[in-house]
Enzyme design. Structure first.
Site, PDB file in Angstrom:
ATOM      1  NE  ARG A  16      -1.934  -1.327   3.668  1.00 17.69           N
ATOM      2  CZ  ARG A  16      -2.295  -1.178   4.943  1.00 17.69           C
ATOM      3  NH1 ARG A  16      -3.481  -0.659   5.224  1.00 17.69           N
ATOM      4  NH2 ARG A  16      -1.476  -1.524   5.926  1.00 17.69           N
ATOM      5  CE  LYS A  75       1.125  -1.897   9.433  1.00 18.33           C
ATOM      6  NZ  LYS A  75      -0.088  -1.833  10.292  1.00 18.33           N
ATOM      7  CG  HIS A  93       0.651   0.350  15.709  1.00 15.98           C
ATOM      8  ND1 HIS A  93      -0.719   0.424  15.602  1.00 15.98           N
ATOM      9  CD2 HIS A  93       1.099   0.027  14.476  1.00 15.98           C
ATOM     10  CE1 HIS A  93      -1.086   0.140  14.359  1.00 15.98           C
ATOM     11  NE2 HIS A  93      -0.009  -0.087  13.663  1.00 15.98           N
ATOM     12  NE  ARG A 127     -16.381   9.681  11.014  1.00 20.81           N
ATOM     13  CZ  ARG A 127     -16.796   8.434  11.133  1.00 20.81           C
ATOM     14  NH1 ARG A 127     -17.024   7.933  12.340  1.00 20.81           N
ATOM     15  NH2 ARG A 127     -16.987   7.678  10.068  1.00 20.81           N
ATOM     16  NE  ARG A 128      -8.070   6.041  12.601  1.00 21.76           N
ATOM     17  CZ  ARG A 128      -7.637   4.790  12.439  1.00 21.76           C
ATOM     18  NH1 ARG A 128      -8.023   3.840  13.268  1.00 21.76           N
ATOM     19  NH2 ARG A 128      -6.811   4.502  11.464  1.00 21.76           N
ATOM     20  CG  PHE A 132      -6.122   1.547   5.510  1.00 28.85           C
ATOM     21  CD1 PHE A 132      -6.051   1.409   4.126  1.00 28.85           C
ATOM     22  CD2 PHE A 132      -5.124   2.274   6.152  1.00 28.85           C
ATOM     23  CE1 PHE A 132      -5.026   1.978   3.402  1.00 28.85           C
ATOM     24  CE2 PHE A 132      -4.093   2.845   5.427  1.00 28.85           C
ATOM     25  CZ  PHE A 132      -4.031   2.701   4.047  1.00 28.85           C
ATOM     26  N   GLY A 192     -20.241   0.503  11.482  1.00 32.17           N
ATOM     27  CA  GLY A 192     -18.954   1.162  11.292  1.00 32.17           C
ATOM     28  C   GLY A 192     -18.314   0.796   9.967  1.00 32.17           C
ATOM     29  CG  ASP A 213     -23.239  -0.575  15.506  1.00 31.45           C
ATOM     30  OD1 ASP A 213     -23.074   0.353  16.317  1.00 31.45           O
ATOM     31  OD2 ASP A 213     -22.405  -0.863  14.622  1.00 31.45           O
ATOM     32  CB  THR A 217     -23.818  -5.045  21.834  1.00 29.36           C
ATOM     33  OG1 THR A 217     -23.498  -3.684  21.483  1.00 29.36           O
ATOM     34  CG2 THR A 217     -23.716  -5.918  20.594  1.00 29.36           C
ATOM     35  CG  ASP A 302      -0.940  -7.267  12.553  1.00 26.78           C
ATOM     36  OD1 ASP A 302      -0.680  -7.583  11.383  1.00 26.78           O
ATOM     37  OD2 ASP A 302      -0.061  -7.143  13.430  1.00 26.78           O
TER      38      ASP A 302
END
Length: 349
Positions: A16, A75, A93, A127-128, A132, A192, A213, A217, A302
């Protein structure tokens, strides 16, 4: 002049890129200088970036980039311990206490650089601005269906790889499924991005999907309905208060459940809603058999969007471009908020 340096990815199975040639044209038009490293694996040819106005540099040459360049990748960097003096945009991360993340922050401390973590580029409401998620859900559902198809052959799912398009993925999956009766599926987090992608792939392959959603739950569980579906997809992040959807007892409970696609993929978290496994799976070994007779497999990869590098790159780059166009002002907006997050965590080292 603001200088954006797009590095070649160095992680296995990563094709990517976060900027397209069309994005290069837009950035150049806005007065931003763009350098793109050559890459042996990128899903878009380097010539297309050159034609759009980018200067081309050797692959993996970013450590020698001018110190005022902003290094942009997706990454993680190679873990070689070297100090990091540049400003970097990437998924680091690094802010949730992970050992590798702490080592990364130490490298920024040693070099004096800055991390603008893509996960923390957010609106004022939190909110991002780019994610992806859709293609993670899409690819994750495909891998889970591959696991189910392998079970019908009394086998464990073999290695997976990249596809040139979503259509090629569906064609391959169709050949594996053949004329077999399709399983049913339950998707949690269906409203989502991730859940939408998972449900779309399932429906494209003729799999009946139950979509849950927040409303479904809210009770906090237990949720015996999960065990009544052949496939289960967890598409929500682990956080305090997340209900347990698959308890450890599910291995031996009476169940129709055969494959868990933990697309959120956070088995190390105390708040993981899937309690039957403790480690991620890989491209070479995508299925973890956690129980036999009847089989129960977990797939939890992941970097799922990497399976569809072209579509996921185009989608993500389009979402991110408006923010990249504001790189000239790193002290405000999404960049200022990301820098504040970095500074807060650096202060805790």
């Amino acid at each position: 002049m603001t200088h954006l340096w797009v590095r070649a990815e160095q992680r296995d199975n990563e094709e990517r890129v976060g900027l397209t040639p069309d994005g290069v044209r837009e950035l150049t038009k806005a007065g931003i200088r763009v350098t793109v490293e050559d890459s042996p694996t990128r899903c878009m040819p380097v010539e297309s970036f050159a034609e759009a106005g980018a200067k081309i540099a050797d692959a993996y040459s970013w450590p020698d980039a001018p110190k005022d360049a902003i290094i942009f990748g997706l990454k993680e960097l190679p873990e070689d311990g070297t100090p990091l003096p540049h400003r970097h945009i990437m998924f680091g991360h690094a802010f949730k206490g992970q050992p590798a993340g702490l080592r990364l922050l130490q490298r920024f401390k040693a070099g004096g650089g800055t991390l603008y973590d893509l996960e923390y580029l957010v609106t004022p409401e939190g909110r991002r601005v780019a994610a992806f998620g859709y293609w993670a859900g899409y690819a994750g559902a495909a891998v889970a269906l591959k696991c189910w198809a392998a079970q019908q052959r009394d086998a464990l799912c073999g290695p997976v790889g990249t596809y040139p398009s979503a259509q090629a993925l569906r064609d391959d999956l169709q050949s594996e499924l053949g004329d077999s009766k399709r399983p049913d599926a339950l998707v949690i987090g269906a409203l989502g991005r991730v859940g939408t992608g998972a449900a779309d792939l399932c429906e494209a392959m003729g799999v009946a999907v139950t979509k849950w959603d927040i409303d479904e739950t809210r009770s906090g569980g237990p949720f015996p309905q999960v065990l009544q579906h052949a496939l289960f997809f967890n598409c929500i992040l682990a956080r305090p208060g997340t209900p347990v959807f698959v308890p450890a007892s599910a291995k031996t409970d009476d169940r129709a459940l055969r494959v868990i696609g933990d697309i959120a993929c956070d088995p190390d978290s105390d708040f993981s809603p899937v309690k039957v496994y403790d480690r991620t799976t890989t491209w070479d070994a995508p299925a973890l058999r956690v129980h036999d007779a009847p089989p129960l497999d977990v797939t939890a990869i992941d970097n799922l969007p990497s399976m569809l590098p072209l579509e996921s790159s185009q989608d993500y780059a389009g979402q991110l471009l408006p923010s990249l166009l504001t790189l000239g002002d790193l002290d405000s907006g999404v960049w200022g908020r990301a820098r504040a997050t970095f500074d807060d965590h650096m202060a805790e080292l």
